[in-house]
Design a protein around this motif. Sequence first.
Motif, PDB file in Angstrom:
ATOM      1  N   GLU A 260       0.853  -1.190   0.000  1.00 34.94           N
ATOM      2  CA  GLU A 260       0.000   0.000   0.000  1.00 34.94           C
ATOM      3  C   GLU A 260       0.886   1.236   0.000  1.00 34.94           C
TER       4      GLU A 260
ATOM      5  N   SER B 123       5.574   0.772   9.038  1.00 31.42           N
ATOM      6  CA  SER B 123       4.219   0.218   9.073  1.00 31.42           C
ATOM      7  C   SER B 123       3.866  -0.547   7.802  1.00 31.42           C
TER       8      SER B 123
ATOM      9  N   TYR C  18       4.238   0.546   4.480  1.00 28.82           N
ATOM     10  CA  TYR C  18       3.834   1.314   3.307  1.00 28.82           C
ATOM     11  C   TYR C  18       5.030   1.621   2.401  1.00 28.82           C
TER      12      TYR C  18
ATOM     13  N   SER D 278      -3.212   4.964   0.327  1.00 26.65           N
ATOM     14  CA  SER D 278      -4.005   4.413   1.426  1.00 26.65           C
ATOM     15  C   SER D 278      -4.007   5.339   2.634  1.00 26.65           C
ATOM     16  N   ILE D 279      -3.000   6.190   2.703  1.00 23.65           N
ATOM     17  CA  ILE D 279      -2.906   7.187   3.773  1.00 23.65           C
ATOM     18  C   ILE D 279      -2.020   8.312   3.264  1.00 23.65           C
TER      19      ILE D 279
ATOM     20  N   PRO E 290      -5.977   3.554  10.865  1.00 29.10           N
ATOM     21  CA  PRO E 290      -4.897   2.641  10.468  1.00 29.10           C
ATOM     22  C   PRO E 290      -3.916   2.405  11.607  1.00 29.10           C
ATOM     23  N   THR E 291      -3.244   1.266  11.558  1.00 29.18           N
ATOM     24  CA  THR E 291      -2.199   0.952  12.530  1.00 29.18           C
ATOM     25  C   THR E 291      -0.880   1.488  11.994  1.00 29.18           C
TER      26      THR E 291
END
Length: 397
Positions: free
Chosen positions: A3, A25, A27, A85-86, A200-201
């Motif tokens: 992501e 995380s 990404y 995604s973020i 999100p984590t």
Amino acid sequence: MKEQAVIFGAGNIGRGFIGQLFSESGYEVIFVDVDQDLIAALNRDHRYHLQTVSNTGVEDYHIGPVSAVNGANSAAVAQAIAGASIAATAVGANALRFVAPNLAAGLALRSAANAGPLNIIVCENLHGAAQHLRDLTAARSSEPAARDYLANSVGFVDTVIGRMVPAPTPDMRAADVSFIKVEPYKELPVDRSGFVGTIPTISAMHAEDNFGIYTARKLYVHNCGHALLAYVGYQRGYTFSYEAMADDEIRAFMLAGLRESVDGICAEFGADPAWLYSHVDDLLLRFANRQLGDTLYRLGRDPLRKLAAEDRLTGAANLACAAGLRPRHLAWGIAAALLFAPTDDNSAQELQRQLREQGVAATIATVAGIAPENALSALVQEAYAVLRATPTALPKV
């Protein structure tokens, strides 16, 4: 495929903090910046060198995979946002207006594709930064569907950034343009209410309901401590924060000012004093980090902003006054800020002009919102007179 996370700004905080957290995380990180040399290096290496430094040692990290797009390439930025995604911003509050058009274009693409929600962590040193960016972006969104997507499917999330990241020196940049040196501290409190959908984590991120306490802790403890250290350290001719921290009188003065601030925060927010004093203890170690090489100039620059009514010194002093305290040490810090006058700091030079033309009482009324009849004004004027006569003086603790 991983992501993707998009970060507007590949500078101190973007590369030195948020990029690390997103990468840890899981990404793939896409930076948006306008520094051509940095963009080229990130796209060539697809990683960058981050080094944490403290008085106890050094650790090296290679953050990746990463890439970068030029902020001037609106279509490429919009495509990056469309596939993210973020996202996050770390550009400086004054540059958010340049982020908004590209962000709006990317969100319009997401709306047209019926994409899921997007949360944007707004890492800017500005009260209400998340709402400010939402408003700027809304002003750039013209299509009804895009405006609806923005209103219902995009989260703008406030945070406070505690990690200290001095700007790379010219020598560091010449050796490796993407290298960044930071302190090890790693905590990212965020405002839970800003998120849309599932939170999100993210490594080191924790969502908080009572986020105002974290904002107060950052501004009136961390930033306030830095300001007290910077302005009285400058008066004594120090260059680095660790030099000022080694001065027992300055250290005691700063702690006295922070006690006044902590008492004000506890009265206003109902905060646990033990929690705040634990943070103070941690800051004492972090401020003394010799390896970081943080300068008093960086900590003190732009005194006009840092003396504002709700900012680190005046805001803390006002909280203490509201709690029935007499914030003598915070007032002394405000007075020392009035004497901060590096020739290459335009804000400091403007402050000196106002002092020459208006005098102390009128200047602090204009700059800090402290009315002449306010007891705090008298405390500041008293300290200013002493410091003008004896620049290295400090009040007894």
